[in-house]
Write an enzyme that holds these catalytic residues in place. Structure first.
Site, PDB file in Angstrom:
ATOM      1  N   ARG A 123      45.370  30.980  20.520  1.00 34.09           N
ATOM      2  CA  ARG A 123      43.886  30.922  20.884  1.00 34.09           C
ATOM      3  C   ARG A 123      43.522  30.611  22.478  1.00 34.09           C
ATOM      4  NH1 ARG A 123      43.188  28.888  15.952  1.00 34.09           N
ATOM      5  NH2 ARG A 123      42.684  30.706  14.246  1.00 34.09           N
ATOM      6  N   LYS A 145      39.922  37.446  35.172  1.00 34.40           N
ATOM      7  CA  LYS A 145      39.545  38.756  34.496  1.00 34.40           C
ATOM      8  C   LYS A 145      41.045  38.951  33.873  1.00 34.40           C
ATOM      9  CE  LYS A 145      35.462  40.845  36.115  1.00 34.40           C
ATOM     10  NZ  LYS A 145      34.758  41.921  36.622  1.00 34.40           N
ATOM     11  N   GLU A 187      41.192  45.849  49.355  1.00 30.31           N
ATOM     12  CA  GLU A 187      40.360  44.939  48.913  1.00 30.31           C
ATOM     13  C   GLU A 187      39.965  43.968  49.569  1.00 30.31           C
ATOM     14  OE1 GLU A 187      39.502  44.899  45.752  1.00 30.31           O
ATOM     15  OE2 GLU A 187      40.487  46.368  44.729  1.00 30.31           O
ATOM     16  N   LYS A 229      35.796  35.373  47.041  1.00 30.98           N
ATOM     17  CA  LYS A 229      35.847  35.262  45.667  1.00 30.98           C
ATOM     18  C   LYS A 229      35.588  34.248  44.889  1.00 30.98           C
ATOM     19  CE  LYS A 229      37.919  37.949  41.952  1.00 30.98           C
ATOM     20  NZ  LYS A 229      38.945  38.889  41.410  1.00 30.98           N
ATOM     21  N   GLU A 239      30.466  37.048  34.994  1.00 29.18           N
ATOM     22  CA  GLU A 239      29.623  38.182  35.490  1.00 29.18           C
ATOM     23  C   GLU A 239      28.394  38.703  34.850  1.00 29.18           C
ATOM     24  OE1 GLU A 239      32.422  41.409  36.680  1.00 29.18           O
ATOM     25  OE2 GLU A 239      30.879  42.921  36.369  1.00 29.18           O
ATOM     26  N   ARG A 243      28.505  38.338  40.266  1.00 31.70           N
ATOM     27  CA  ARG A 243      29.895  38.759  40.468  1.00 31.70           C
ATOM     28  C   ARG A 243      30.063  40.396  40.115  1.00 31.70           C
ATOM     29  NH1 ARG A 243      35.415  36.334  37.209  1.00 31.70           N
ATOM     30  NH2 ARG A 243      36.644  37.695  38.126  1.00 31.70           N
ATOM     31  N   ASN A 247      32.489  44.658  42.455  1.00 31.77           N
ATOM     32  CA  ASN A 247      32.675  46.028  42.157  1.00 31.77           C
ATOM     33  C   ASN A 247      32.355  47.113  43.108  1.00 31.77           C
ATOM     34  OD1 ASN A 247      33.926  45.268  39.668  1.00 31.77           O
ATOM     35  ND2 ASN A 247      32.146  44.992  38.798  1.00 31.77           N
ATOM     36  N   HIS A 250      33.639  50.553  43.093  1.00 28.14           N
ATOM     37  CA  HIS A 250      34.716  50.885  41.898  1.00 28.14           C
ATOM     38  C   HIS A 250      34.174  51.790  41.047  1.00 28.14           C
ATOM     39  CE1 HIS A 250      37.024  46.873  41.608  1.00 28.14           C
ATOM     40  NE2 HIS A 250      36.913  47.142  42.725  1.00 28.14           N
ATOM     41  N   HIS A 254      37.036  54.321  40.397  1.00 31.43           N
ATOM     42  CA  HIS A 254      37.306  54.499  38.909  1.00 31.43           C
ATOM     43  C   HIS A 254      37.333  55.967  38.524  1.00 31.43           C
ATOM     44  CE1 HIS A 254      37.082  50.087  37.300  1.00 31.43           C
ATOM     45  NE2 HIS A 254      38.086  50.439  37.972  1.00 31.43           N
ATOM     46  N   HIS A 267      44.807  52.133  43.052  1.00 25.64           N
ATOM     47  CA  HIS A 267      43.475  51.562  42.823  1.00 25.64           C
ATOM     48  C   HIS A 267      42.719  51.051  44.056  1.00 25.64           C
ATOM     49  CE1 HIS A 267      40.596  48.979  40.857  1.00 25.64           C
ATOM     50  NE2 HIS A 267      40.788  48.025  41.666  1.00 25.64           N
TER      51      HIS A 267
HETATM   52  P1  NAD Z   1      50.782  46.837  40.481  1.00 30.18           P
HETATM   53  O1  NAD Z   1      50.852  45.589  39.565  1.00 30.18           O
HETATM   54  O2  NAD Z   1      51.444  48.412  39.594  1.00 30.18           O
HETATM   55  O3  NAD Z   1      51.891  46.817  41.516  1.00 30.18           O
HETATM   56  C1  NAD Z   1      52.038  48.030  42.372  1.00 30.18           C
HETATM   57  C2  NAD Z   1      53.582  48.391  42.592  1.00 30.18           C
HETATM   58  O4  NAD Z   1      54.063  47.424  43.797  1.00 30.18           O
HETATM   59  C3  NAD Z   1      54.100  48.326  41.413  1.00 30.18           C
HETATM   60  O5  NAD Z   1      55.329  49.549  41.317  1.00 30.18           O
HETATM   61  C4  NAD Z   1      55.027  47.017  41.395  1.00 30.18           C
HETATM   62  O6  NAD Z   1      56.288  47.116  40.862  1.00 30.18           O
HETATM   63  C5  NAD Z   1      55.445  46.821  42.775  1.00 30.18           C
HETATM   64  N1  NAD Z   1      55.618  45.654  43.516  1.00 30.18           N
HETATM   65  C6  NAD Z   1      54.818  44.408  43.165  1.00 30.18           C
HETATM   66  N2  NAD Z   1      55.137  43.542  43.909  1.00 30.18           N
HETATM   67  C7  NAD Z   1      56.054  44.006  44.825  1.00 30.18           C
HETATM   68  C8  NAD Z   1      57.056  43.371  45.770  1.00 30.18           C
HETATM   69  N3  NAD Z   1      56.954  42.386  46.243  1.00 30.18           N
HETATM   70  N4  NAD Z   1      57.789  44.293  46.474  1.00 30.18           N
HETATM   71  C9  NAD Z   1      58.204  45.665  46.006  1.00 30.18           C
HETATM   72  N5  NAD Z   1      57.344  46.056  44.943  1.00 30.18           N
HETATM   73  C10 NAD Z   1      56.362  45.132  44.526  1.00 30.18           C
HETATM   74  O7  NAD Z   1      49.572  47.117  41.158  1.00 30.18           O
HETATM   75  P2  NAD Z   1      48.550  46.153  41.993  1.00 30.18           P
HETATM   76  O8  NAD Z   1      47.784  47.084  43.065  1.00 30.18           O
HETATM   77  O9  NAD Z   1      49.279  44.908  42.201  1.00 30.18           O
HETATM   78  O10 NAD Z   1      47.507  46.114  40.686  1.00 30.18           O
HETATM   79  C11 NAD Z   1      46.660  46.974  40.065  1.00 30.18           C
HETATM   80  C12 NAD Z   1      46.243  46.341  38.788  1.00 30.18           C
HETATM   81  O11 NAD Z   1      45.428  45.337  38.993  1.00 30.18           O
HETATM   82  C13 NAD Z   1      45.226  47.470  38.031  1.00 30.18           C
HETATM   83  O12 NAD Z   1      45.766  47.462  36.643  1.00 30.18           O
HETATM   84  C14 NAD Z   1      43.882  46.969  38.270  1.00 30.18           C
HETATM   85  O13 NAD Z   1      43.218  47.236  36.994  1.00 30.18           O
HETATM   86  C15 NAD Z   1      44.320  45.403  38.043  1.00 30.18           C
HETATM   87  N6  NAD Z   1      43.281  44.697  38.929  1.00 30.18           N
HETATM   88  C16 NAD Z   1      42.661  43.502  38.206  1.00 30.18           C
HETATM   89  C17 NAD Z   1      41.786  43.031  38.914  1.00 30.18           C
HETATM   90  C18 NAD Z   1      41.265  41.342  38.185  1.00 30.18           C
HETATM   91  O14 NAD Z   1      40.368  40.926  38.378  1.00 30.18           O
HETATM   92  N7  NAD Z   1      41.987  41.307  37.109  1.00 30.18           N
HETATM   93  C19 NAD Z   1      41.386  43.116  40.033  1.00 30.18           C
HETATM   94  C20 NAD Z   1      41.649  44.069  40.763  1.00 30.18           C
HETATM   95  C21 NAD Z   1      42.449  44.981  40.116  1.00 30.18           C
HETATM   96  N1  GLY Z   2      37.672  42.435  40.590  1.00 32.24           N
HETATM   97  C1  GLY Z   2      36.304  42.295  40.455  1.00 32.24           C
HETATM   98  C2  GLY Z   2      36.262  40.815  39.835  1.00 32.24           C
HETATM   99  O1  GLY Z   2      37.120  40.179  39.574  1.00 32.24           O
HETATM  100  O2  GLY Z   2      35.183  40.541  39.223  1.00 32.24           O
END
Ligand code: NAD
Ligand code: GLY
Length: 365
Positions: A123, A145, A187, A229, A239, A243, A247, A250, A254, A267
């Site tokens: 949990r 998140k 971003e 942020k 949110e 918050r 987006n 987005h 999306h 993304h």
């Molecule tokens: P990702 O995690 O897929 O990474 C992008 C690519 O870069 C992948 O192929 C990864 O293996 C590679 N990589 C990562 N670090 C590296 C490094 N240092 N050197 C070489 N390659 C590297 O994508 P991302 O853009 O980091 O994240 C996208 C994800 O984040 C989505 O799932 C999205 O929904 C999520 N997201 C979440 C939030 C949140 O608030 N939780 C906010 C924005 C996005």
């Molecule tokens: N990426 C949007 C949030 O964290 O709320």
């Protein structure tokens, strides 16, 4: 790399407050982040691309702990419930107790899944974010998140679960492909576009330095976005209001990502096009001036981010996808629009005909 004194930003959430450290050499600066671990067990969650590059450096700081690693295959498709199950099995194998810690080493995919795994085990146990993409450093690792995708849609399952610390070691960006780096810059631009006009002007002045990944500009850009942020999250963690502004772009983005089956646009690229569409729609609705749209478009272009809907995309299909967005209420579109740079706003009941017109105008022939 020898650790230097990092930029430190506090995410203020009472007893759950945590630091975000941004700088060089932080993976090797174990004395700093080890102090955030409470127990004797740690599970490092990473992927098959990142672990060969950085796991060894991180592991040197885990000496004396009972720890193991769990690696995802690379890609958004692996942010799945099935992998949460496997990660939880890895915690069971480790004999992880309630004071165990999950360490997320990777981009947003790894961070979201690791955080959700930590939220589920007994949990809720601690986790530490060690983001290795620019996008994860400036957005996904901060704010709590967490979650995974379902076949029915992205991020449909999740929990708010804040990390114990965020360790953003910019040395890791050296291996990040240029396209992923630019997606992270989208971003950064988004944060400024939503609520910080002086930051937007600073980004315009620093665009070349950021494209060249110059240290000082990069650290300041990450810190300013994270500070912005962190403020929003501290005021509205779950949110209920403000918050949602994070987006901006987005709902369009999306829809574009989904229409491209998550392979056409990253993304951050979807967010870039989405922000511009939101700016055009705001202008069309008489909320903002053309000059604001032009400034946004120029900055995105200078950052080599996409600014048009890719050829072959169907505006009607995009509109249908936008109708499925989580922010909509009572069957009407609820979008984040703006009154100009730094002045984003939630707008409900947006006229679909106007949205369609903007999508049509922006679609490459
Ligand atoms: P990702 O995690 O897929 O990474 C992008 C690519 O870069 C992948 O192929 C990864 O293996 C590679 N990589 C990562 N670090 C590296 C490094 N240092 N050197 C070489 N390659 C590297 O994508 P991302 O853009 O980091 O994240 C996208 C994800 O984040 C989505 O799932 C999205 O929904 C999520 N997201 C979440 C939030 C949140 O608030 N939780 C906010 C924005 C996005
Ligand atoms: N990426 C949007 C949030 O964290 O709320």
């Amino acid at each position: 790399m020898t650790p230097t004194n990092p930029e430190t930003i506090d995410v203020s959430l009472g007893q759950r407050s945590y630091p975000v450290w941004i700088g060089r050499g932080l993976l090797g600066d174990a004395a700093r982040w080890r102090a955030r671990l409470r127990g004797r067990h740690a599970l490092v969650l990473s992927n098959t691309t990142v672990a060969p590059l950085y796991l060894e450096r991180l592991a040197q700081g885990l000496d004396g702990l009972q720890w193991s690693s769990f690696l995802l295959d690379d890609g958004e498709a692996h942010k799945s419930f099935a992998n949460v199950g496997r990660a939880l099995e890895a915690l069971a194998q480790l004999g992880a107790t309630r004071d165990a810690c999950v360490i997320a080493l990777g981009g947003g995919v790894v961070g979201d899944l690791a955080g959700f795994t930590a939220a589920c085990w007994m949990r809720g146990i601690d986790f530490i974010q060690v983001p290795t993409t620019l996008l994860a450093m400036v957005d996904s690792s901060v704010g709590g998140k967490t979650g995974v995708n379902l076949p029915a849609g992205k991020n449909l399952v999740g929990a708010f679960h804040q990390p114990r610390a965020v360790v953003a070691d910019i040395d890791t960006l050296a291996s990040l492909p240029a396209r992923e780096y630019r997606a992270g810059l989208a971003e950064v631009i988004k944060g400024a576009a939503i609520g910080d006009e002086p930051f937007f002007a600073w980004l315009e002045a620093q665009a070349d330095a950021l494209a060249a990944r110059e240290d000082a500009a990069l650290i300041e850009a990450i810190a300013r976005k994270v500070r912005y942020k962190a403020g929003v999250v501290a005021r509205d963690e779950t949110e209920q209001g403000e918050r949602a502004l994070l987006n901006l772009g987005h709902t369009f983005g999306h829809a574009l990502e989904t229409a491209g089956r998550y392979t056409t646009l990253l993304h951050g690229e979807g967010v870039a096009v989405g922000m511009l569409l939101a700016a055009r729609l705001s202008e069309r609705l008489g909320m903002s001036q053309a000059a604001d749209t032009v400034r946004l478009q120029r900055l995105l272009e200078r950052t080599c981010l996409p600014t048009a809907v890719p050829a072959g995309f169907d505006p009607q299909q995009l509109l249908a996808l936008m109708r499925l967005d989580k922010k909509n209420t009572a069957g009407t579109l609820r979008l984040i629009l703006w009154r100009g740079i730094g002045k984003a706003e939630i707008v409900a009941g947006v006229d679909e005909a106007e949205v369609l017109a903007v999508l049509r105008e922006a679609t490459l022939g």
